[in-house]
Design an enzyme around this catalytic site. Structure first.
Site, short mmCIF file in Angstrom:
data_model
loop_
_atom_site.label_atom_id
_atom_site.label_comp_id
_atom_site.label_asym_id
_atom_site.label_seq_id
_atom_site.Cartn_x
_atom_site.Cartn_y
_atom_site.Cartn_z
N ARG A 54 -4.69 1.51 1.67
CA ARG A 54 -5.59 2.31 2.82
C ARG A 54 -6.71 1.31 3.42
O ARG A 54 -6.89 0.34 2.91
CB ARG A 54 -6.21 3.43 2.14
CG ARG A 54 -5.45 4.91 1.87
CD ARG A 54 -6.25 5.90 1.51
NE ARG A 54 -6.84 5.72 -0.06
CZ ARG A 54 -8.08 5.93 0.04
NH1 ARG A 54 -8.80 6.04 1.06
NH2 ARG A 54 -8.81 5.86 -1.22
N ASP A 99 -5.44 -0.24 -11.72
CA ASP A 99 -6.86 0.09 -11.59
C ASP A 99 -7.56 -1.16 -11.74
O ASP A 99 -7.73 -1.49 -13.00
CB ASP A 99 -7.42 1.16 -12.66
CG ASP A 99 -8.84 1.44 -12.52
OD1 ASP A 99 -9.75 0.56 -11.70
OD2 ASP A 99 -9.47 2.33 -12.93
N ASN A 125 -10.70 -6.76 -2.36
CA ASN A 125 -10.79 -5.73 -1.36
C ASN A 125 -11.38 -4.40 -2.02
O ASN A 125 -12.10 -3.62 -1.49
CB ASN A 125 -10.00 -5.56 -0.32
CG ASN A 125 -10.07 -4.39 0.38
OD1 ASN A 125 -10.68 -4.22 1.52
ND2 ASN A 125 -9.39 -3.19 0.22
N TYR A 184 -24.19 0.77 -4.65
CA TYR A 184 -23.31 0.02 -3.82
C TYR A 184 -23.84 -1.38 -3.32
O TYR A 184 -23.15 -2.25 -3.16
CB TYR A 184 -22.72 0.93 -2.59
CG TYR A 184 -21.83 0.42 -1.47
CD1 TYR A 184 -20.44 0.27 -1.88
CD2 TYR A 184 -22.48 -0.23 -0.35
CE1 TYR A 184 -19.67 -0.24 -0.82
CE2 TYR A 184 -21.56 -0.66 0.57
CZ TYR A 184 -20.06 -0.77 0.13
OH TYR A 184 -19.22 -1.09 1.05
N LYS A 223 -22.52 -4.99 -3.97
CA LYS A 223 -22.01 -5.89 -2.88
C LYS A 223 -22.87 -7.33 -2.89
O LYS A 223 -22.22 -8.44 -2.45
CB LYS A 223 -21.89 -5.26 -1.34
CG LYS A 223 -21.20 -3.82 -1.23
CD LYS A 223 -19.78 -4.56 -0.95
CE LYS A 223 -18.64 -3.65 -1.65
NZ LYS A 223 -17.51 -4.21 -1.46
N ILE A 262 -17.30 0.24 9.60
CA ILE A 262 -15.87 0.16 9.98
C ILE A 262 -15.35 1.78 9.83
O ILE A 262 -15.62 2.11 8.86
CB ILE A 262 -15.20 -0.79 9.06
CG1 ILE A 262 -15.95 -2.17 8.99
CG2 ILE A 262 -13.78 -0.96 9.64
CD1 ILE A 262 -16.12 -2.96 10.39
P1 NAP Z 1 -11.05 3.13 1.53
O1 NAP Z 1 -10.51 3.45 3.03
O2 NAP Z 1 -11.86 4.14 0.95
O3 NAP Z 1 -9.96 2.35 0.63
C1 NAP Z 1 -10.33 1.87 -0.40
C2 NAP Z 1 -9.17 1.19 -1.13
O4 NAP Z 1 -9.34 0.71 -2.38
C3 NAP Z 1 -7.81 2.42 -1.36
O5 NAP Z 1 -6.55 1.42 -1.07
C4 NAP Z 1 -7.86 2.57 -2.88
O6 NAP Z 1 -6.63 2.57 -3.28
C5 NAP Z 1 -8.56 1.07 -3.23
N1 NAP Z 1 -9.39 1.44 -4.53
C6 NAP Z 1 -10.34 2.14 -4.94
N2 NAP Z 1 -10.50 1.87 -6.39
C7 NAP Z 1 -9.81 1.04 -6.72
C8 NAP Z 1 -9.49 0.67 -8.14
N3 NAP Z 1 -10.33 0.96 -9.11
N4 NAP Z 1 -8.45 -0.15 -8.23
C9 NAP Z 1 -7.45 -0.20 -7.27
N5 NAP Z 1 -7.62 -0.15 -5.94
C10 NAP Z 1 -8.78 0.69 -5.75
O7 NAP Z 1 -12.23 1.91 1.82
P2 NAP Z 1 -12.48 0.89 2.85
O8 NAP Z 1 -13.49 1.32 3.89
O9 NAP Z 1 -11.24 0.51 3.45
O10 NAP Z 1 -13.14 -0.13 2.14
C11 NAP Z 1 -12.66 -1.39 1.51
C12 NAP Z 1 -13.49 -2.61 1.16
O11 NAP Z 1 -14.38 -2.94 2.36
C13 NAP Z 1 -14.37 -1.96 0.07
O12 NAP Z 1 -14.70 -3.04 -0.70
C14 NAP Z 1 -15.77 -1.60 0.70
O13 NAP Z 1 -16.96 -1.64 -0.04
C15 NAP Z 1 -15.81 -2.68 2.19
N6 NAP Z 1 -16.54 -2.30 3.18
C16 NAP Z 1 -16.26 -1.02 3.92
C17 NAP Z 1 -17.01 -0.84 4.89
C18 NAP Z 1 -16.64 0.16 5.75
O14 NAP Z 1 -17.55 0.85 6.80
N7 NAP Z 1 -15.48 1.03 5.81
C19 NAP Z 1 -17.96 -1.65 5.25
C20 NAP Z 1 -18.51 -2.65 4.42
C21 NAP Z 1 -17.80 -3.05 3.47
P3 NAP Z 1 -5.86 4.11 -3.59
O15 NAP Z 1 -6.23 5.02 -2.47
O16 NAP Z 1 -4.51 3.81 -4.00
O17 NAP Z 1 -6.56 4.96 -4.72
#
Ligand code: NAP
Length: 248
Positions: free
Chosen positions: A15, A63, A90, A155, A159, A188
């Site tokens: 995702r 995991d 990621n 968090y 980070k 994002i």
């Molecule tokens: P998201 O939409 O919640 O997606 C999270 C993804 O991580 C999913 O594919 C989930 O897989 C996977 N995941 C979670 N825990 C896991 C684990 N223990 N082992 C393997 N896979 C795991 O999050 P996102 O917004 O795309 O964020 C992705 C990265 O970007 C993160 O590191 C986040 O901190 C960083 N980030 C995001 C933002 C933002 O605004 N969105 C901003 C800065 C940084 P399943 O669904 O299969 O469980």
């Protein structure tokens, strides 16, 4: 096809940002292992999309906060595609709350999911990359790790930890032609931020000079650049994509 012949693992790519990164690397010719923890159907859909563009893709449940499962993920990629060139750390999550009410469990969960997973996967990948004297490790951190964010001590610490980890590892492995960089997204639009109240989203958007939230695809383009040979002279760097929100 700048990444033709390259093998990539993207953690948490069922995702959100990880999904876009996996698709972008696949479109650039890489063979991609899509890692997921819970959403197998979503991971299968990402793989099918990559295969439809002519690249190879496999899915693997792990995991990555668990040391042994992360080792299994990296070993799977090396066995299936007979190599590993690119690791994208990621996978990540949030458990927000003010420090006074934050439980030990929520602290540990976020540190293990975001930071320990980065150690787990990088350690396994580096063993292989050192032998073949080539590697690209890219970790998705956050502006929260650079600026701090109230209600996110866990968090922000995870980070910021990823940034320190990136710089230390970059120095350790540079002599073996392995680059280690981080990408720091701002706000994002994904499932992670989708559940925030609308008024908070509007407040956050007001802090962004470009006046809009970012798209996962915009983060993916930066990762593809760092994974390519064009970025061969860049290591230990944190590339911020936040619409101008932080401006360090
Ligand atoms: P998201 O939409 O919640 O997606 C999270 C993804 O991580 C999913 O594919 C989930 O897989 C996977 N995941 C979670 N825990 C896991 C684990 N223990 N082992 C393997 N896979 C795991 O999050 P996102 O917004 O795309 O964020 C992705 C990265 O970007 C993160 O590191 C986040 O901190 C960083 N980030 C995001 C933002 C933002 O605004 N969105 C901003 C800065 C940084 P399943 O669904 O299969 O469980």
């Amino acid at each position: 096809m700048p990444l033709e012949g390259k093998v990539a693992v993207v953690t948490g790519s069922s995702r959100g940002i990880g999904r876009s990164i996996a698709l972008e690397l696949g479109q650039n010719g890489a063979s991609v292992v899509i890692n997921y923890n819970q959403n197998e159907e979503a991971a299968k859909e990402v793989a099918a999309k990559i295969i439809s563009t002519g690249s190879k893709a496999k899915i693997f449940k792990a995991d990555v906060s668990k040391f042994n499962e992360a080792q299994d993920l990296i070993q799977y990629a090396i066995k299936e595609f007979e190599d590993l060139h690119i690791l994208v750390n990621n996978a990540g999550t949030t458990r927000d709350g003010l420090i006074m009410t934050m439980s030990e469990r929520d602290w540990d969960f976020v540190i293990e999911t975001n930071l320990k997973s980065t150690f787990n996967c990088s350690r396994a990948a580096v063993r292989h990359m050192l032998r073949r004297r080539y590697g690209r490790i890219i970790t998705i951190t956050s502006v929260s790790g650079q600026m701090g964010n109230a209600g996110q001590t866990n968090y922000s610490a995870s980070k910021a930890g990823q940034i320190g980890f990136t710089k230390a590892l970059a120095r350790e492995v540079a002599s073996r032609n392995i680059t280690v960089n981080a990408v720091a997204p701002g706000f994002i639009e994904t499932d992670l931020t989708g559940s925030l109240p609308e008024d908070l989203k509007a407040e956050l958007t007001d802090l962004i000079p470009l006046g809009r939230v970012g798209k996962p695809e915009e983060i993916a383009k930066a990762v593809a650049y760092l994974a390519s040979d064009d970025a061969a002279y860049m290591t230990g760097h944190v590339l911020t994509l936040d619409g101008g929100m932080a401006m360090f």
